[in-house]
Design a protein around this motif. Sequence first.
Motif, PDB file in Angstrom:
ATOM      1  N   GLY A   8      45.595  42.976  49.637  1.00 51.99           N
ATOM      2  CA  GLY A   8      44.677  43.814  50.468  1.00 51.99           C
ATOM      3  C   GLY A   8      45.266  45.109  50.497  1.00 51.99           C
ATOM      4  N   GLU A   9      45.095  45.795  51.925  1.00 52.55           N
ATOM      5  CA  GLU A   9      45.565  47.096  51.871  1.00 52.55           C
ATOM      6  C   GLU A   9      46.508  47.123  52.962  1.00 52.55           C
ATOM      7  N   GLY A  51      48.829  51.668  50.457  1.00 55.73           N
ATOM      8  CA  GLY A  51      47.319  51.521  50.015  1.00 55.73           C
ATOM      9  C   GLY A  51      47.131  50.268  49.658  1.00 55.73           C
ATOM     10  N   LEU A  52      46.376  49.963  48.344  1.00 58.84           N
ATOM     11  CA  LEU A  52      46.096  48.643  47.785  1.00 58.84           C
ATOM     12  C   LEU A  52      47.252  48.007  47.227  1.00 58.84           C
ATOM     13  N   ASN A  75      47.488  50.739  44.250  1.00 60.58           N
ATOM     14  CA  ASN A  75      46.585  50.383  42.897  1.00 60.58           C
ATOM     15  C   ASN A  75      45.204  50.874  43.542  1.00 60.58           C
ATOM     16  N   ARG A  76      44.332  51.196  42.345  1.00 59.04           N
ATOM     17  CA  ARG A  76      43.081  51.607  42.430  1.00 59.04           C
ATOM     18  C   ARG A  76      42.265  50.542  42.932  1.00 59.04           C
ATOM     19  N   ASP A  77      42.447  49.255  42.340  1.00 59.74           N
ATOM     20  CA  ASP A  77      41.480  48.340  42.464  1.00 59.74           C
ATOM     21  C   ASP A  77      42.417  47.105  42.451  1.00 59.74           C
ATOM     22  N   LEU A  78      41.929  45.905  42.826  1.00 59.32           N
ATOM     23  CA  LEU A  78      42.746  44.653  42.869  1.00 59.32           C
ATOM     24  C   LEU A  78      41.856  43.410  41.942  1.00 59.32           C
ATOM     25  N   ARG A  82      43.393  37.651  44.437  1.00 57.06           N
ATOM     26  CA  ARG A  82      42.891  37.421  45.728  1.00 57.06           C
ATOM     27  C   ARG A  82      44.268  36.637  46.426  1.00 57.06           C
ATOM     28  N   ALA A  85      46.013  44.117  38.827  1.00 55.92           N
ATOM     29  CA  ALA A  85      45.242  45.423  39.563  1.00 55.92           C
ATOM     30  C   ALA A  85      45.573  46.537  38.363  1.00 55.92           C
ATOM     31  N   SER A 125      46.279  55.180  45.774  1.00 58.73           N
ATOM     32  CA  SER A 125      45.841  54.691  47.138  1.00 58.73           C
ATOM     33  C   SER A 125      47.001  54.832  48.058  1.00 58.73           C
TER      34      SER A 125
END
Length: 295
Positions: free
Chosen positions: A217-218, A223-224, A241-244, A247, A259, A264
Amino acid sequence: MRGAAASPALLALFALLTASGCAVVPSSVRPSDARSSAVPPIELAELHEPHPELELVSEPPVPSSRTHTVAPGETLYRIAVNHQLSVEQLATANGIKDPRTLSVGQELVIPGAARPIPVATESSPPPARPPSTSSPTASSRGPLVSSPSRRPAGRPLPQKPPKPVPETKGTLDWPLRGVLYARFGKKGREPHDGIDLAVPVGTPVKTAQEGEVLYAGEQRGYGLIIIIQHSARLITLYAHNRDLRVRTGQKVRRGQVLAMVGESGKTSGPQLHFEVRVDGKPVDPLDYLGALPSS
């Protein structure tokens, strides 16, 4: 550790992360010009040849001894030049495959030996010459610069022992291959609890070892982020990270993509901030990482 409820251990970890944070990347450091940053990528040290201005040639060579004892500050190149040989000739005569294995006090065979041409070294300034009583021709040859003084045989100079390799070395894999420009310890006056690897946006981030996602998460400053628990004592953290791609509570295998690198959190350029923590305390990731990945 599964589900949305945060465990006491996870809450304590977030408290530590909030207190430490991640050092800000200088605005001048970008993946495009990361190779010019203050800290270079991890590479094998290069062999450097001596400065030509330090070499002083004296008399023409005449037949002399056929052995040479390696003195402090001498390299295979210096010794070869000193005896009018090529590095290949000297290495072949002594069965040396890697010049870096040369050690102080080592006896070398000098093929077709000639009287050494003294070579000045940075570690030994030239000693003063005693007054000469020979003819003016001898004094016009210029000052002779000798090699460093040598200890008697059987009494080699003490050498600083190499830094021992930690037993934990190789426990973890590198999460990606990038430019290492920020190391563990301090960055300016601020603590730096991990290492920073500059890479282009969108580079895949892989887990350093199999484990379970403790949090995805954040987090403020980071950031992420993704936090993975590998054992009761060992966790790794992947930030900015830009996206994960995973989960919280998910089991992950070694080398699985977690990721994509981004910008971030508190950073001024695309990078991966990577941490290793043992019993909640940050440790140097380089003591745990193995060989660099090939790609």
